[in-house]
Design a protein around this motif. Structure first.
Motif, mmCIF file in Angstrom:
data_model
loop_
_atom_site.group_PDB
_atom_site.id
_atom_site.type_symbol
_atom_site.label_atom_id
_atom_site.label_comp_id
_atom_site.label_asym_id
_atom_site.label_seq_id
_atom_site.Cartn_x
_atom_site.Cartn_y
_atom_site.Cartn_z
ATOM 1 N N LYS A 228 0.816 -1.187 -0.096
ATOM 2 C CA LYS A 228 0.050 0.315 0.055
ATOM 3 C C LYS A 228 0.963 1.230 -0.061
ATOM 4 O O LYS A 228 1.885 1.416 0.922
ATOM 5 N N PRO A 229 0.642 2.264 -1.009
ATOM 6 C CA PRO A 229 1.437 3.314 -0.901
ATOM 7 C C PRO A 229 0.864 4.338 0.109
ATOM 8 O O PRO A 229 -0.241 4.193 0.642
ATOM 9 N N ALA A 230 1.954 5.113 0.590
ATOM 10 C CA ALA A 230 1.378 6.176 1.560
ATOM 11 C C ALA A 230 0.464 6.998 1.022
ATOM 12 O O ALA A 230 -0.441 7.453 1.856
ATOM 13 N N ASN A 231 0.465 7.367 -0.085
ATOM 14 C CA ASN A 231 -0.489 8.209 -0.692
ATOM 15 C C ASN A 231 -1.244 7.216 -1.512
ATOM 16 O O ASN A 231 -0.953 6.790 -2.691
ATOM 17 N N MET A 232 -2.455 6.871 -1.154
ATOM 18 C CA MET A 232 -3.322 6.195 -2.139
ATOM 19 C C MET A 232 -3.536 6.763 -3.612
ATOM 20 O O MET A 232 -3.897 5.860 -4.459
ATOM 21 N N GLU A 233 -3.416 8.082 -4.035
ATOM 22 C CA GLU A 233 -3.334 8.276 -5.268
ATOM 23 C C GLU A 233 -2.319 7.805 -6.291
ATOM 24 O O GLU A 233 -2.548 7.744 -7.355
ATOM 25 N N GLU A 234 -1.248 7.291 -5.472
ATOM 26 C CA GLU A 234 -0.090 6.664 -6.243
ATOM 27 C C GLU A 234 -0.119 5.244 -6.615
ATOM 28 O O GLU A 234 0.560 4.715 -7.124
ATOM 29 N N ASP B 149 -8.431 9.769 -6.047
ATOM 30 C CA ASP B 149 -8.005 9.358 -4.692
ATOM 31 C C ASP B 149 -9.141 8.777 -3.949
ATOM 32 O O ASP B 149 -8.892 7.978 -3.074
ATOM 33 N N GLU B 150 -10.057 9.471 -3.934
ATOM 34 C CA GLU B 150 -11.123 8.824 -3.131
ATOM 35 C C GLU B 150 -11.831 7.613 -3.543
ATOM 36 O O GLU B 150 -12.293 6.848 -2.733
ATOM 37 N N SER B 153 -9.860 5.609 -1.285
ATOM 38 C CA SER B 153 -9.375 6.000 0.164
ATOM 39 C C SER B 153 -10.163 4.862 1.076
ATOM 40 O O SER B 153 -11.211 4.194 0.495
ATOM 41 N N THR B 212 -1.714 14.917 -12.840
ATOM 42 C CA THR B 212 -1.242 13.655 -12.497
ATOM 43 C C THR B 212 0.117 13.373 -13.146
ATOM 44 O O THR B 212 -0.123 13.549 -14.445
#
Lengths: 378, 212
Positions: A228-234, B149-150, B153, B212
């Motif tokens: 799991k990346p620290a930032n889920m956007e990645e 990203d949501e 999440s 991005t």
């Protein structure tokens, strides 16, 4: 329920698809258009001897079939499979924190090697793994001294002789009972379970993490892989399957949605985030399209019995890898190449996300491909 | 890089011309964005599927950026309503215009309606598409931020919440039409060269992908 048994057939090492002959040796269930959603089979698994076949369905049930003992006169014909046991393994649950349902669909079943008269298997849905004991009862005690047949105690004044109960045969009853429940260890959906060769531990893998369990301990598990990346956007890659090596209890592999397989050694560190080996075939530039990555996603990985090779299944092909060679597979079989021109339609109707499984036959020299699709009964 | 040939364009007209590569690519992008936003079930959507779709979207967007195609597209030159175009494209990239020659004389909403209901669209289940459409509109009308990203999440899966789904379905029949017209009205000014306009939350998603 809808289940077909296919006669075993082979891919020869040198040959290709033309040698395949498939036919159905047994069909179970109704060949209906109106299949209830809950009856759709989501996973199948033979036990080690092949005598038992466990199926899991979307309704959370497990049905085990048993092969008839082979007729001694017709020893060449395979025994038929009949229902042996049925039980409800998982129930639907509700995650109140996220306001989401947890499906009861059985994702995977794995049999434990048999140690005594009872059989054990692990079954899992998205979040919880359960250890089930399946045991037979074909005798019951009768002739109690102090009790009537229905269990009521006799009037003590009527007891004039001493009598020891004896076991008498009864109709075979197969009972399934849950022995362990391994819960609350996975944030994401469990896609694999694999029993270690030490027969004491097993791993469970979800989209981003792999946990190591001891079969006796349910309140604790070790996290051995975490992508799991620290930032889920990645986030661009997830774990799709994992399996322990059949002989080395410290070695396991996991496959990814980008078509890579990583081999890890648990002796190297507690958290196996760095792989020991990375298996990846370079992309064929002539076949490149927007769907290349999706169809390269590996849906299943299985070691050969020898442990020297592993088989991977992606959307269109099956590949055999030699563990000693990381840069490409030693064999590739196109399973349904004719779908390559239809990828856009398959993407549109989501069929491109179906997951297929694969397995080896007993001898490892040739292999079978048993495929179950995610959404269609097979 | 050529497209897989599986994409069929169904027209009410007899014309058999294959759609251009960039239109196919745009259509794929739209389809992917819709897939990312929809949830058909109360259970969590598959993370693997979402990641694969998001990666596909990024790939398309990267290629479009290289091609210089990533801007508010010029108004359609052919004047036809390709029936496999989805709502999001029309809202984002085209001004209100006369759609295909057939049908009642109303601007973009009619073009959209015709694309949804006419012919054998590539979608097998028109019912679910209408429901999907309602969900998008519901999302657009609400102020819930929608970002890639949501989707990943851990805690907030509000885009999948039961409330949003039910509201979208129940209110769909009435709000659908209003939503289309309201958004079409907003789209009336010439589209800006950047997709970071105030058109709606879908732009927000697209905007994130651009950055991005």
């Amino acid at each position: 329920m809808f289940l077909k048994f296919s006669l075993r057939s082979v891919f020869n090492g040198a040959g290709g698809g033309n040698d395949i002959q498939w036919c159905f040796s047994q069909v179970k269930g109704a060949v209906d258009d109106d299949v209830a959603e809950a009856d759709i089979i989501s996973t199948v698994e033979f036990n080690h001897s092949g005598e038992l076949l466990a199926t899991g369905d979307k309704g959370g049930r497990v049905v085990i079939f048993q092969q008839e003992q082979e007729n001694k006169i017709q020893s060449h014909s395979r025994g038929e499979y009949n229902v042996y046991s049925t039980f409800q393994s998982h129930e639907p649950e509700f995650d109140y924190l996220k306001s989401l349902e947890i499906e009861e669909k059985i994702n995977k079943i794995r049999w434990l090697p048999q140690k005594n008269a009872a059989q054990f298997l692990l079954s899992t849905n998205d979040k919880t793994i359960k250890l089930w004991k399946i045991s037979e009862r074909d005798k019951r005690p009768e002739g109690y001294n102090l009790k009537e047949e229905d269990g009521r105690y006799r009037d003590p004044t009527t007891v004039t002789t001493l009598r020891v109960p004896v076991f008498r045969p009864m109709d075979l009853m197969v009972e399934a009972s849950p022995r362990r429940i391994f819960a609350n260890a996975h944030t994401y959906h469990i896609n694999s379970i694999s029993i270690n060769s030490d027969y004491e531990t097993y791993l469970s893998a979800d989209d981003l993490r792999i946990n190591l369990w001891h079969l006796e301990i349910t309140d604790r598990s070790f996290n051995i892989v975490d992508i799991k990346p620290a930032n889920m956007e990645e986030l661009t890659e997830v774990i799709t399957a994992a399996e322990f090596h059949p002989n080395s209890c410290n070695t396991f592999v996991y496959s990814s949605s980008k078509g890579t397989i990583r081999l890890c050694d648990m002796r190297a560190s507690a958290l196996c985030d760095r792989h020991s080996k990375l298996f990846e075939e370079p992309e064929d530039p002539s076949n490149r399209s927007f769907f290349s990555e999706i169809i390269s996603s590996i849906s299943d990985v299985k070691f050969s019995h020898s442990g020297r090779y592993m088989m991977t299944r992606d959307y269109l092909s099956v590949k055999i890898w030699d563990l000693n060679m990381e840069n490409r597979p030693v064999e590739t079989y196109q399973v349904h190449e004719y779908l390559r021109s239809k990828l856009c339609s398959l993407y549109e109707n989501d069929c491109i996300f179906d997951k297929f499984e694969c397995c080896w036959n007993g001898s490892d020299r040739s292999h079978e491909n048993v495929t179950t699709s995610q959404s269609h009964p097979f | 890089m050529m497209f897989a040939r599986g994409l069929k364009r169904k027209c009410t007209e007899d014309e058999e011309a294959a759609p251009s590569y960039s239109r196919q690519r745009q259509s794929l992008l739209d389809m992917s964005l819709v897939k990312l936003q929809l949830c058909h079930a109360l259970a969590e959507p598959s993370l693997c599927r979402s990641v694969l779709i998001a990666n596909t979207v990024r790939q398309i967007q990267e290629e479009m950026t290289q091609d210089g195609a990533w801007r508010g597209a010029a108004p359609q030159t052919t004047g036809r309503a390709p029936l496999d175009r989805l709502v999001s494209t029309d809202l984002l990239c085209r001004s209100v215009r006369d759609g295909a020659g057939d049908g009642p004389a109303a601007p973009a909403p009619r073009g959209l309606q015709s694309s949804i209901w006419e012919g054998d669209g590539p979608l097998e289940d028109k019912g679910s598409f209408q429901k999907s459409l309602d969900q998008i509109l519901e999302t657009l009308e609400s102020n819930t931020p929608l970002s890639v990203d949501e989707l990943f999440s851990d805690v907030d899966s509000s885009y999948c919440s039961l409330d949003a789904v039910l509201t979208g379905v129940v209110g769909g029949a009435q709000s659908g039409q209003d939503g289309l017209e309201a958004l079409a009205a907003m789209a009336a000014p010439a589209p800006s060269t950047s997709c970071k306009s105030d058109l709606g939350e879908l732009d927000h998603v697209v905007g994130i992908l651009v950055e991005t």
